[in-house]
Design an enzyme around this catalytic site. Structure first.
Site: not given
Ligand SMILES: *Cc1c(COP(=O)(O)O)cnc(C)c1O
Length: 498
Positions: A113
């Site tokens: 993120k």
């Molecule tokens: C948010 C997240 C995801 C999923 O990503 P999306 O863009 O929502 O598909 C996968 N792994 C981790 C560690 C995340 O924080």
């Protein structure tokens, strides 16, 4: 370039407005009215560039109302060695002859993120200035873990912004709670909510939709905003790292210019994999996109059958950031694959709201199958894969990454496809230390150990460095101890805003 709404093509705004508003007023998602092309020659020319230079080039193609200097400024503030611990920002780790792990977790909160939330605050404040808004932006976030901390780190001490994060009192991991309660910065506030994630989320939504309250804040020069994952300002920075990974592989002579690769992404809200799809449509030589889910396999079924059906049990898994039954960003894919048919997309979304399911037309389904494959891995498979990858390669992966590795292995075995594959790695194993250690060592060795002992155990056993931001939590002062009732969330906001 202008931005339409996925539910109304007559909406047409500049990127700055799309970023500030987040969501179009009729409920659709902002989407660029075209897809910029990048040639193989241009990709080759990017191979010797730094991450920040590559980012400027890609972002400039979409944020056409930004001046080059404005984009450069945002990129340089976001992607620094001080924050990511490495100049490559998102390095590629070669696992074996055709698997390349794209490590997206070197940022300050150890999850992917950060790749978007480190730059979003700068894109947002620049957009506010461009629109002549002269308002203070107050970000409200309800979080089940990763997003809240990443947003706090991103907005910390960014001029013209404040941020308030609410998390469910008993709904986050020990590390996640510590990460948030020790948050530094003069413009941040964190509060636990007496309830679960839904309570926190509902409370925040009620504040956003309270028109009288928002009007009163506007009079004081304050504009409420969210750092939601459907904001275009979160999606566009994610396109960059797929180009960057390909360029790194070119520079290391792992591939030849123009050679096709596959990409496999552990998916929740469909944001990360949609960014890879954009990269493909722009001209990055990607053959197949493999969508990996955990036991909440609503996307696996959609990609395999053309029917999206959220009417199913919800599972709490060891890859919690993928525990999602409504993947909001899928709406943008449907829009693109339907030939930008906003009415059709609106129809599907209305059906989803009313019945929890929809089936796409044959032509959309055929277009999905042209590019996407999907699979899922349950917790057992996920643990087994963490253990096996460690013992075969001495490489430790987190549960989200493990889901992607497992799904890719199954895909490769079923199809015989040996195309070199970029596997998106979305979290540091240290962030999910307990589940990772249990998978490799079994649960006995972990008994009675606290979070910090687990960090050290993971570090010692596998000769890995504890990410400084997690190690430092042990000595940090707890700054936020507020626990409020759901009904008091607005009062908490008021008190913080004075
Ligand atoms: C948010 C997240 C995801 C999923 O990503 P999306 O863009 O929502 O598909 C996968 N792994 C981790 C560690 C995340 O924080």
């Amino acid at each position: 370039m202008k931005y339409n709404s996925t539910r109304d093509n007559s909406v047409s705004v500049a990127s700055a407005e799309a970023i500030v508003k987040g969501l179009s007023s009729e409920g659709g998602l902002y989407i660029p009215d075209g897809i910029p092309a990048v040639s193989i020659d241009e990709i080759e020319a990017m191979a010797p560039m730094s991450y920040t230079e590559r980012a400027q080039k890609i972002l400039g193609l979409f944020l056409t109302d930004f001046k080059a200097g404005e984009i450069e400024d945002c990129v340089n503030k976001a992607y620094t060695k001080a924050k990511f611990g490495t100049n490559s920002i998102a390095p590629v780790y070669k696992l074996d002859k055709n698997r390349y792990v794209l490590e997206l977790w070197h940022g300050p909160t150890c999850a992917f993120k950060d790749m978007a939330l480190q730059i979003l605050p700068h894109l947002l404040t620049t957009s506010v200035k461009k629109l002549g808004m002269n308002k203070e932006i107050v970000i409200l976030v309800a979080t089940s873990g990763d997003t809240g901390k990443a947003a706090l780190e991103g907005f910390k001490d960014v001029e013209g912004t404040k941020i308030i994060v609410f998390y469910p009192e008993n709904g986050v991991s020990g590390i996640q709670r510590l990460q948030m309660c020790t948050q530094e910065g003069g413009n941040v506030f964190v509060s636990a909510v007496n309830g679960n994630f839904d309570d926190a989320q509902t409370g925040v939504k009620e504040i956003f939709t309270d028109k009288a309250y928002n009007d009163a804040l506007e009079e004081k020069g304050i504009s409420l905003s969210s750092a939601n994952s459907i904001n275009w300002g979160r999606l566009v920075p994610q396109i960059v790292y797929y180009f960057s990974a390909y360029c790194d592989m070119l520079a290391a002579e792992e591939i030849k210019a123009g050679e096709q690769v596959n990409v496999c992404v552990p998916t929740g809200n469909f944001g990360n994999i949609l960014a890879a799809y954009y990269a493909k449509r722009m001209g990055l030589p990607i053959k197949t996109l493999i969508c990996a889910s955990n036991a909440n396999n609503v996307l696996t079924d959609f990609i395999n059958t053309g029917t999206y059906d959220r009417n199913r049990d919800f599972y709490t898994t060891i890859s919690p950031s993928m525990d999602i039954l409504i993947s909001s960003n899928l709406e943008r894919l449907l829009y693109l694959l339907s030939g930008r048919d906003a009415q059709k997309v609106k129809g599907y979304m209305d059906e989803l709201k009313a019945t929890g399911k929809y089936t796409v037309s044959e032509d959309i389904f055929a277009a999905v199958r042209e590019t996407f494959r999907a699979g899922y891995a349950d917790d057992g498979k996920c643990r087994e894969t963490i253990k096996r990858i460690e013992s075969e390669f001495g490489y430790v992966i987190d549960p989200h990454t493990s889901v992607a590795v497992a799904v890719h292995e199954e895909y490769a075995a079923q199809t015989g496809d040996e195309t070199k594959t970029i596997i998106a790695s979305t979290a540091s194993p240290f962030k999910f230390n307990g589940d990772v250690l249990t998978a490799i060592l079994g649960s006995e060795e972990l008994e009675d150990k606290d979070e910090f002992e687990l960090l050290r155990l993971l570090s010692q056993r596998f000769s890995l460095t504890v990410p400084p931001s997690l190690g430092a939590l042990e000595d940090k002062e707890v700054r936020f101890e507020t626990v409020c009732a759901k009904s008091m969330m607005k009062a908490v906001v008021n008190e913080f805003l004075g």
